[in-house]
Enzyme design. Structure first.
Site, PDB file in Angstrom:
ATOM      1  N   HIS A   1      -1.162   0.729  -9.590  1.00 55.57           N
ATOM      2  CA  HIS A   1      -1.890  -0.184  -8.683  1.00 55.57           C
ATOM      3  C   HIS A   1      -2.557  -1.317  -9.484  1.00 55.57           C
ATOM      4  CE1 HIS A   1      -3.990  -0.510  -4.520  1.00 55.57           C
ATOM      5  NE2 HIS A   1      -3.951  -1.701  -5.106  1.00 55.57           N
TER       6      HIS A   1
ATOM      7  N   ARG B   1       0.851  -1.192   0.000  1.00 51.74           N
ATOM      8  CA  ARG B   1       0.000   0.000   0.000  1.00 51.74           C
ATOM      9  C   ARG B   1       0.882   1.236   0.000  1.00 51.74           C
ATOM     10  NH1 ARG B   1      -3.697  -2.463  -1.616  1.00 51.74           N
ATOM     11  NH2 ARG B   1      -5.704  -2.853  -0.639  1.00 51.74           N
TER      12      ARG B   1
HETATM   13  P1  NDP Z   1      -1.747 -11.379   4.700  1.00 51.03           P
HETATM   14  O1  NDP Z   1      -2.601 -10.871   5.798  1.00 51.03           O
HETATM   15  O2  NDP Z   1      -1.861 -12.796   4.293  1.00 51.03           O
HETATM   16  O3  NDP Z   1      -0.212 -11.124   5.056  1.00 51.03           O
HETATM   17  C1  NDP Z   1       0.239  -9.972   5.701  1.00 51.03           C
HETATM   18  C2  NDP Z   1       1.646 -10.219   6.201  1.00 51.03           C
HETATM   19  O4  NDP Z   1       2.132  -9.020   6.821  1.00 51.03           O
HETATM   20  C3  NDP Z   1       1.713 -11.322   7.276  1.00 51.03           C
HETATM   21  O5  NDP Z   1       2.895 -12.064   7.126  1.00 51.03           O
HETATM   22  C4  NDP Z   1       1.757 -10.521   8.568  1.00 51.03           C
HETATM   23  O6  NDP Z   1       2.405 -11.194   9.636  1.00 51.03           O
HETATM   24  C5  NDP Z   1       2.595  -9.337   8.124  1.00 51.03           C
HETATM   25  N1  NDP Z   1       2.402  -8.191   9.015  1.00 51.03           N
HETATM   26  C6  NDP Z   1       1.291  -7.431   9.183  1.00 51.03           C
HETATM   27  N2  NDP Z   1       1.514  -6.476  10.111  1.00 51.03           N
HETATM   28  C7  NDP Z   1       2.772  -6.652  10.534  1.00 51.03           C
HETATM   29  C8  NDP Z   1       3.584  -5.987  11.483  1.00 51.03           C
HETATM   30  N3  NDP Z   1       3.132  -4.938  12.193  1.00 51.03           N
HETATM   31  N4  NDP Z   1       4.825  -6.447  11.692  1.00 51.03           N
HETATM   32  C9  NDP Z   1       5.299  -7.517  10.996  1.00 51.03           C
HETATM   33  N5  NDP Z   1       4.591  -8.192  10.075  1.00 51.03           N
HETATM   34  C10 NDP Z   1       3.345  -7.752   9.846  1.00 51.03           C
HETATM   35  O7  NDP Z   1      -1.998 -10.416   3.454  1.00 51.03           O
HETATM   36  P2  NDP Z   1      -1.773 -10.722   1.918  1.00 51.03           P
HETATM   37  O8  NDP Z   1      -0.451 -11.357   1.754  1.00 51.03           O
HETATM   38  O9  NDP Z   1      -2.953 -11.407   1.353  1.00 51.03           O
HETATM   39  O10 NDP Z   1      -1.777  -9.235   1.325  1.00 51.03           O
HETATM   40  C11 NDP Z   1      -0.821  -8.288   1.752  1.00 51.03           C
HETATM   41  C12 NDP Z   1      -1.182  -6.904   1.253  1.00 51.03           C
HETATM   42  O11 NDP Z   1      -0.938  -6.803  -0.148  1.00 51.03           O
HETATM   43  C13 NDP Z   1      -2.651  -6.508   1.371  1.00 51.03           C
HETATM   44  O12 NDP Z   1      -2.964  -6.115   2.689  1.00 51.03           O
HETATM   45  C14 NDP Z   1      -2.752  -5.366   0.396  1.00 51.03           C
HETATM   46  O13 NDP Z   1      -2.463  -4.146   1.034  1.00 51.03           O
HETATM   47  C15 NDP Z   1      -1.663  -5.664  -0.620  1.00 51.03           C
HETATM   48  N6  NDP Z   1      -2.222  -5.963  -1.945  1.00 51.03           N
HETATM   49  C16 NDP Z   1      -1.874  -5.170  -2.998  1.00 51.03           C
HETATM   50  C17 NDP Z   1      -2.363  -5.438  -4.256  1.00 51.03           C
HETATM   51  C18 NDP Z   1      -1.915  -4.636  -5.430  1.00 51.03           C
HETATM   52  O14 NDP Z   1      -2.482  -4.804  -6.524  1.00 51.03           O
HETATM   53  N7  NDP Z   1      -0.920  -3.781  -5.306  1.00 51.03           N
HETATM   54  C19 NDP Z   1      -3.276  -6.562  -4.512  1.00 51.03           C
HETATM   55  C20 NDP Z   1      -3.541  -7.347  -3.335  1.00 51.03           C
HETATM   56  C21 NDP Z   1      -3.044  -7.041  -2.104  1.00 51.03           C
HETATM   57  P3  NDP Z   1       1.765 -12.566  10.252  1.00 51.03           P
HETATM   58  O15 NDP Z   1       1.979 -13.602   9.175  1.00 51.03           O
HETATM   59  O16 NDP Z   1       2.557 -12.827  11.425  1.00 51.03           O
HETATM   60  O17 NDP Z   1       0.309 -12.254  10.502  1.00 51.03           O
HETATM   61  C1  OXD Z   2      -6.252  -5.564  -3.054  1.00 52.05           C
HETATM   62  C2  OXD Z   2      -5.813  -4.617  -4.085  1.00 52.05           C
HETATM   63  O1  OXD Z   2      -6.099  -5.262  -1.874  1.00 52.05           O
HETATM   64  O2  OXD Z   2      -6.133  -4.823  -5.285  1.00 52.05           O
HETATM   65  O3  OXD Z   2      -6.750  -6.644  -3.427  1.00 52.05           O
HETATM   66  O4  OXD Z   2      -5.113  -3.657  -3.771  1.00 52.05           O
END
Ligand code: NDP
Ligand code: OXD
Length: 314
Positions: free
Chosen positions: A277, A229
Site C-alpha cells: 500500500h 482498495r
Molecule cells: P475519484 O473520486 O476522483 O475517482 C473515482 C472514479 O471511480 C471516478 O471515475 C468514478 O466515476 C468511478 N466510480 C466510483 N464508483 C463507481 C461505480 N460504482 N461505477 C463506475 N465508476 C465508479 O478518486 P481518485 O481517483 O482520487 O482515487 C481513487 C481511489 O484510489 C481512492 O478512492 C482510493 O481508494 C485509491 N487510492 C489508493 C492509494 C494507494 O496508495 N494505493 C492512494 C490514493 C488513492 P465518476 O467519475 O463518474 O464519479
Molecule cells: C489514500 C491512500 O487513499 O493512501 O490516499 O490509500
C-alpha cells in the site's frame, strides 16, 4: 480556530509540526491530548478511532488526509459536516508513477527477466509487443485514473476508461456504468483499478469479471493491477484466476486485510507483484498546507472543493 489532528498509522509529530508552522494564532491539537471538544472547528484525520469526531459539537469540516474515504465513512457516527478529501498534484503524480511502473513491468516481461537473471541466463523474449499493441483499461477514471491514462497514452498504449458518469476525456475511449462494463472489459489486456471502495464496488474484482477480459491480446492473457482498495478484490479468485490462466499476471498494492498476513500465498505467488500500500502515499509536507489553504478558504467565505458525496461514498 482550532484544528484537531487524529491520525492512525502515522507518527503525528511531523503533521503537528507542519500544521503549526502554517497555523499562525490557530491552535493545533493532537487527539491524544486533553482538549475542550466544543473548541474544535476542524479535524484533519486518517482512520480516526470511530466516534472521535462525533464528540465535536462545533465541527465545521473534516479533512481526510488521503484520497480514499472508505475508512472514514465506515464510522456510522460521523457528524454531518463536509468531508474534504485529498486531491493534490504530488499524490496524483505518485500514483501515476506506480501505474506506469507496473504496466511496464508486465508489458516488458518483468517476471521473465527477473527469473532469467536469477538463473544467469541470457534469454531475450522473442516477440516483445510495442506499447501500441496493448490495450490498457482503467477502472475508475477519476482524478488518479485520468492522470495515469494520460501518461500511458503518451507512452503509446491504447487507453480506455470506465466510470459511473462516462465523463469524456480526449484521446481516451470512455465506457459508462454497469451497462458498458462488459464491452470495456472485452477490450482490455491490462486492467488498472483506481476505483474507490463503496458498497457498489466491493468485490467487483472477482472471477466473473476476470473471465470477461480480452483473451486475444499480445501478452497471452489479461493482467490485473489494483491500486484502489483491497476490498475491491476477492483474493481467492485472483489466485485461482492466475493459476488456471484466466489472468497471466497481477500487481497488487492493496489487500482485503492490511498488512497482508505473513502466511498469505499471495506473497510468494510467481505471477504477483506485491507492494505494501505504497502506490501513492500522502506526503505531510504537501498536505498540511493543502488543509490550511482549504481552512483559509472556508474562513474567507470561499467555495469548498473536493467535498465527498456521502451518498455515493466517494
Ligand atoms: P475519484 O473520486 O476522483 O475517482 C473515482 C472514479 O471511480 C471516478 O471515475 C468514478 O466515476 C468511478 N466510480 C466510483 N464508483 C463507481 C461505480 N460504482 N461505477 C463506475 N465508476 C465508479 O478518486 P481518485 O481517483 O482520487 O482515487 C481513487 C481511489 O484510489 C481512492 O478512492 C482510493 O481508494 C485509491 N487510492 C489508493 C492509494 C494507494 O496508495 N494505493 C492512494 C490514493 C488513492 P465518476 O467519475 O463518474 O464519479
Ligand atoms: C489514500 C491512500 O487513499 O493512501 O490516499 O490509500
Amino acid at each position: 480556530m482550532s484544528l484537531l489532528v487524529a491520525v492512525t498509522g502515522w507518527q503525528p509529530d511531523l503533521w503537528l509540526k507542519l500544521f503549526r508552522a502554517e497555523a499562525g494564532d490557530r491552535a493545533i491539537i493532537e487527539a491524544s491530548e486533553s482538549y475542550d471538544p466544543s473548541a474544535i472547528d476542524y479535524a484533519a484525520v486518517w482512520k480516526p478511532a470511530p466516534g472521535t469526531l462525533a464528540k465535536l459539537p462545533n465541527l465545521k469540516a473534516i479533512f481526510n488526509l488521503g484520497a480514499g474515504v472508505d475508512a472514514l465513512l465506515a464510522d456510522k457516527t460521523l457528524p454531518d459536516v463536509p468531508v474534504v478529501r485529498v486531491v493534490d498534484p504530488d499524490l496524483t503524480q505518485r500514483m501515476t508513477e506506480y501505474v506506469v511502473w507496473q504496466v511496464l513491468h508486465h508489458h516488458r516481461g518483468g517476471f521473465h527477466y527477473a527469473a532469467k537473471q536469477a538463473e544467469r541466463l541470457w534469454q531475450p523474449l522473442p516477440d516483445q509487443p510495442a506499447a501500441a499493441d496493448l490495450r490498457v483499461g482503467i477502472l475508475g477514471l477519476g482524478v488518479l485514473g485520468r492522470d495515469a491514462a494520460s501518461a500511458l497514452s503518451r507512452l503509446g498504449f491504447k487507453v480506455s476508461g470506465w466510470s459511473r458518469s462516462g465523463a469524456p476525456m480526449p484521446g481516451i475511449r470512455n465506457f459508462r456504468g454497469t451497462g458498458e462494463l462488459d464491452a470495456f472489459l472485452s477490450e482490455t489486456d491490462i486492467l488498472v483499478v483506481l476505483l474507490p471502495l463503496t458498497p457498489e464496488t466491493r468485490g467487483i474484482l472477482n472471477r466473473d469479471l476476470f473471465k470477461k477480459l480480452a483473451r486475444d491480446g499480445r501478452l497471452g492473457g489479461p493482467v490485473l493491477i489494483n491500486a484502489g482498495r483491497g476490498g475491491l478484490q476477492v483474493e481467492t479468485d485472483v489466485i485461482t484466476a492466475l493459476d488456471d490462466g484466466t489472468l497471466t499476471g497481477a500487481s497488487l498494492d492493496v489487500f482485503e486485510t492490511e498488512p497482508l498476513a505473513a502466511e498469505s500465498p499471495i506473497w510468494q505467488h510467481p505471477k504477483i507483484v506485491v507492494t505494501p500500500h505504497m502506490a501513492a502515499d500522502s506526503d505531510p509536507r504537501h498536505l498540511a498546507s493543502y488543509v490550511m489553504r482549504k481552512i483559509a478558504a472556508i474562513e474567507t467565505g470561499g467555495a469548498l472543493e473536493n467535498v465527498v458525496d456521502r451518498a455515493k461514498g466517494y
